[in-house]
Design an enzyme around this catalytic site. Structure first.
Site, PDB file in Angstrom:
ATOM      1  N   ASP A  20       2.023   1.567  -3.324  1.00  0.00           N
ATOM      2  CA  ASP A  20       3.485   1.437  -3.436  1.00  0.00           C
ATOM      3  C   ASP A  20       3.955  -0.009  -3.295  1.00  0.00           C
ATOM      4  OD1 ASP A  20       3.534   4.282  -3.482  1.00  0.00           O
ATOM      5  OD2 ASP A  20       3.364   4.265  -1.301  1.00  0.00           O
ATOM      6  N   GLU A  21       3.164  -0.943  -3.778  1.00  0.00           N
ATOM      7  CA  GLU A  21       3.524  -2.366  -3.656  1.00  0.00           C
ATOM      8  C   GLU A  21       4.493  -2.818  -4.742  1.00  0.00           C
ATOM      9  OE1 GLU A  21       0.377  -1.328  -4.019  1.00  0.00           O
ATOM     10  OE2 GLU A  21      -0.741  -1.858  -2.212  1.00  0.00           O
ATOM     11  N   LYS A  23       3.459  -2.268  -8.067  1.00  0.00           N
ATOM     12  CA  LYS A  23       2.549  -2.593  -9.185  1.00  0.00           C
ATOM     13  C   LYS A  23       3.131  -2.154 -10.513  1.00  0.00           C
ATOM     14  CE  LYS A  23      -0.789  -0.132  -7.444  1.00  0.00           C
ATOM     15  NZ  LYS A  23      -0.303   0.203  -6.114  1.00  0.00           N
ATOM     16  N   GLY A  24       3.837  -1.007 -10.485  1.00  0.00           N
ATOM     17  CA  GLY A  24       4.387  -0.461 -11.731  1.00  0.00           C
ATOM     18  C   GLY A  24       5.265  -1.479 -12.432  1.00  0.00           C
ATOM     19  N   LYS A  25       6.179  -2.080 -11.685  1.00  0.00           N
ATOM     20  CA  LYS A  25       7.085  -3.066 -12.283  1.00  0.00           C
ATOM     21  C   LYS A  25       6.290  -4.276 -12.793  1.00  0.00           C
ATOM     22  CE  LYS A  25      10.555  -6.519 -11.456  1.00  0.00           C
ATOM     23  NZ  LYS A  25      11.623  -7.107 -10.713  1.00  0.00           N
ATOM     24  N   GLY A  47       1.866   7.074  -8.136  1.00  0.00           N
ATOM     25  CA  GLY A  47       3.186   7.257  -8.753  1.00  0.00           C
ATOM     26  C   GLY A  47       3.795   5.887  -8.966  1.00  0.00           C
ATOM     27  N   HIS A  48       4.125   5.574 -10.208  1.00  0.00           N
ATOM     28  CA  HIS A  48       4.718   4.274 -10.499  1.00  0.00           C
ATOM     29  C   HIS A  48       6.154   4.470 -10.952  1.00  0.00           C
ATOM     30  CE1 HIS A  48       0.549   2.324 -11.281  1.00  0.00           C
ATOM     31  NE2 HIS A  48       0.872   2.373 -10.001  1.00  0.00           N
ATOM     32  N   GLN A 223      -3.015   3.064  -6.033  1.00  0.00           N
ATOM     33  CA  GLN A 223      -3.013   2.895  -4.569  1.00  0.00           C
ATOM     34  C   GLN A 223      -3.148   1.410  -4.196  1.00  0.00           C
ATOM     35  OE1 GLN A 223      -5.591   5.519  -5.669  1.00  0.00           O
ATOM     36  NE2 GLN A 223      -3.758   6.733  -5.897  1.00  0.00           N
ATOM     37  N   LYS A 330       9.736  -7.186  -4.034  1.00  0.00           N
ATOM     38  CA  LYS A 330      10.806  -6.678  -3.177  1.00  0.00           C
ATOM     39  C   LYS A 330      11.288  -7.662  -2.107  1.00  0.00           C
ATOM     40  CE  LYS A 330      10.727  -1.767  -3.577  1.00  0.00           C
ATOM     41  NZ  LYS A 330      10.584  -0.476  -2.942  1.00  0.00           N
ATOM     42  N   SER A 411       9.302 -11.098  -7.116  1.00  0.00           N
ATOM     43  CA  SER A 411      10.278 -10.140  -7.640  1.00  0.00           C
ATOM     44  C   SER A 411      11.524 -10.185  -6.761  1.00  0.00           C
ATOM     45  CB  SER A 411       9.672  -8.739  -7.634  1.00  0.00           C
ATOM     46  OG  SER A 411      10.655  -7.807  -7.984  1.00  0.00           O
TER      47      SER A 411
HETATM   48  P1  IMP Z   1      -5.160  11.401  -1.302  1.00  0.00           P
HETATM   49  O1  IMP Z   1      -5.408  10.254  -2.224  1.00  0.00           O
HETATM   50  O2  IMP Z   1      -4.164  12.388  -1.833  1.00  0.00           O
HETATM   51  O3  IMP Z   1      -6.436  12.055  -0.846  1.00  0.00           O
HETATM   52  O4  IMP Z   1      -4.475  10.831   0.044  1.00  0.00           O
HETATM   53  C1  IMP Z   1      -5.189   9.989   0.948  1.00  0.00           C
HETATM   54  C2  IMP Z   1      -4.260   8.931   1.551  1.00  0.00           C
HETATM   55  O5  IMP Z   1      -3.871   8.016   0.543  1.00  0.00           O
HETATM   56  C3  IMP Z   1      -2.943   9.495   2.105  1.00  0.00           C
HETATM   57  O6  IMP Z   1      -2.562   8.730   3.227  1.00  0.00           O
HETATM   58  C4  IMP Z   1      -1.953   9.285   0.989  1.00  0.00           C
HETATM   59  O7  IMP Z   1      -0.629   9.194   1.439  1.00  0.00           O
HETATM   60  C5  IMP Z   1      -2.451   7.954   0.434  1.00  0.00           C
HETATM   61  N1  IMP Z   1      -2.132   7.751  -0.976  1.00  0.00           N
HETATM   62  C6  IMP Z   1      -2.752   8.291  -2.042  1.00  0.00           C
HETATM   63  N2  IMP Z   1      -2.205   7.849  -3.181  1.00  0.00           N
HETATM   64  C7  IMP Z   1      -1.239   6.989  -2.836  1.00  0.00           C
HETATM   65  C8  IMP Z   1      -0.347   6.158  -3.591  1.00  0.00           C
HETATM   66  O8  IMP Z   1      -0.338   6.111  -4.822  1.00  0.00           O
HETATM   67  N3  IMP Z   1       0.515   5.406  -2.862  1.00  0.00           N
HETATM   68  C9  IMP Z   1       0.506   5.393  -1.498  1.00  0.00           C
HETATM   69  N4  IMP Z   1      -0.320   6.118  -0.762  1.00  0.00           N
HETATM   70  C10 IMP Z   1      -1.193   6.917  -1.424  1.00  0.00           C
END
Ligand code: IMP
Length: 425
Positions: A20-21, A23-25, A47-48, A223, A330, A411
């Site tokens: 959630d840094e 990256k999408g933007k 999720g971007h 991630q 941000k 940004s």
């Molecule tokens: P999993 O990838 O669903 O197994 O989750 C493992 C850990 O990674 C959890 O703490 C999630 O909240 C975190 N996590 C997985 N994907 C993301 C992401 O895209 N952004 C932020 N945290 C993530």
């Protein structure tokens, strides 16, 4: 910024915190000049969010480059794909007016399929861990169980899912992964796989050919490195490798083809789920940064935990990944704070001594006490003539000095147009 993308080479854009840094933007910005953008690991746990002319566009599996018509996008064999989710995402983006023709969207046949049983296992394991106080806080999308079945070689890949008769037989088999494939869910699943058929290709060869033709390729990390299964804050991590060295493997690209590695960090930190988080804030400041930064998960909607920028972790990430520059996102969210904190050391709360090196175990993490130093805050991000505000400039300089690499982009708002480039080659 075109200079960041090298013809015949790949540029990797990697999260350097807990995801959630922004990256999408950043990927979206560079994708204006890219020919191909690739996802190489993870799945729809990512999720971007990208804001385009006041319109919010969210992607989970498709690379952010999909919003640029000239750009092809690819999902590599290292990704775990939930066919139902990918199918929905393609349809949703089509409805929003984006071109999702199979000629520009490529999915590797060898990507692992996420089955209904994986999602059920994920939720069940997470519940059990929660009962014993060890929850990770996974996204519940079946990511870890899918990677585990791949390692055990139990799960069909997309290629098998499209082999005539395979899924029908699999659903009747004794495999625990057949659980949840009722006649109804099976037919829905098979329909999604059939929908994806024209998109499935040998993506490794496609990337090889594009690079040989001089394409500007991007790898869009999912991630952030602190969630890497080997180098993150284990066991509070995701289930794939995320660091630069692992990325080309996720799409079948030789590492020698990666010509530029850019880390992405926010001016503060966030974390979703459980696990160590030095510099975490509590109370009114936490709330106000969360609100201003819209720090709610784009995948699960969960509130993100908020903390100061952790320079110890950022330097570790810069070293492990070999970033050549950093994008700082941000910075506008912190406007109006009198002082902005940065974590500059970890202290061992048992001994009071400064810790050397990266904590290796959950027990070591329990005794981490962050040393936080404060910098003057900024009222606004921009000063005169579109230059950075003086205090923000000082903050950026501190980061550069600390991690030893230049910050190439700052940004200053959510829109594509809000940000400054600097130190470009
Ligand atoms: P999993 O990838 O669903 O197994 O989750 C493992 C850990 O990674 C959890 O703490 C999630 O909240 C975190 N996590 C997985 N994907 C993301 C992401 O895209 N952004 C932020 N945290 C993530």
């Amino acid at each position: 910024m075109r200079s960041m993308l090298i013809p015949g080479k790949a540029t990797a854009i990697l999260g350097s915190q807990f995801g959630d840094e922004g990256k999408g933007k950043f990927v979206d910005l560079l994708a204006q000049d890219a020919d191909l953008v690739c996802r190489v690991q993870g799945g729809n746990n990512a999720g971007h969010t990208i804001w385009v002319e006041g319109r919010k566009v969210v992607t989970h599996l498709l690379p952010s480059g999909v919003l640029h018509p000239q750009c092809e996008v690819a999902i590599g064999a290292g990704v775990v794909v939930d066919p139902l989710v990918l199918c929905d995402e393609i349809l949703r983006l089509k409805e929003q007016g984006f071109d999702l023709a199979p000629e520009r969207v490529h999915i590797d046949f060898r990507a692992t399929a996420i089955l209904p049983a994986h999602k059920a296992q994920d939720l069940k394991r997470e519940f059990e861990r929660g009962q014993s106080g060890n929850a990770i806080g996974t996204t519940g999308r079946g990511i870890g169980p899918a990677y585990a079945s791949r390692a055990q070689r139990d799960v069909p890949r997309l290629a098998e899912c499209l082999t005539p008769g395979f899924l029908e037989n699999f659903a009747q088999s004794e495999s625990p992964l057949a659980e949840g494939l009722t006649p109804e869910t099976l037919s829905e699943f098979m329909e999604a796989c059939q929908f994806l058929r024209p998109y499935l290709k040998d993506v490794a060869m496609l990337v090889h050919n594009r690079l040989n033709d001089g394409a500007r390729v991007m790898i869009e990390g999912a991630q952030g490195g602190l969630l890497d299964v080997s180098y993150g804050t284990y066991p509070f991590v995701t289930s794939s490798n995320l660091i630069a060295g692992s990325c080309p493997g996720g799409i079948g690209m030789p590492p020698t083809r990666v010509g530029n590695i850019i880390g992405v960090a926010k001016a503060y930190s966030t974390r979703v789920g459980h696990g160590p988080f030095p510099g975490e804030l509590k109370g009114a400041l936490e709330e106000s940064i969360r609100e201003r930064g819209h720090e709610f998960g784009s995948t699960t909607g969960r509130s993100r935990r908020i903390g100061w920028l952790d320079l110890v972790a950022l330097r570790y990430m810069a070293q492990v990944n070999g970033y050549q520059s950093l994008a700082l996102m941000k910075s506008d969210v912190l406007c109006g704070l009198e002082h902005v904190g940065v974590v500059t050391a970890y202290k061992d709360s048992r001994t009071g001594q400064l810790m050397q090196g990266w904590p290796m175990t959950a027990v070591a993490w329990e005794s981490v006490e962050p040393v936080v130093e404060f910098e003057p805050g900024w009222e606004r991000v921009l000063g005169v003539k579109n230059t950075l505000d003086e205090s923000l400039e000082r903050f950026v300089k501190r980061i550069e000095d600390w991690i030893g690499i230049p910050v190439s982009y700052i940004s200053t708002g959510a829109e594509r147009s809000e940000g400054l480039w600097r130190n470009l080659r």
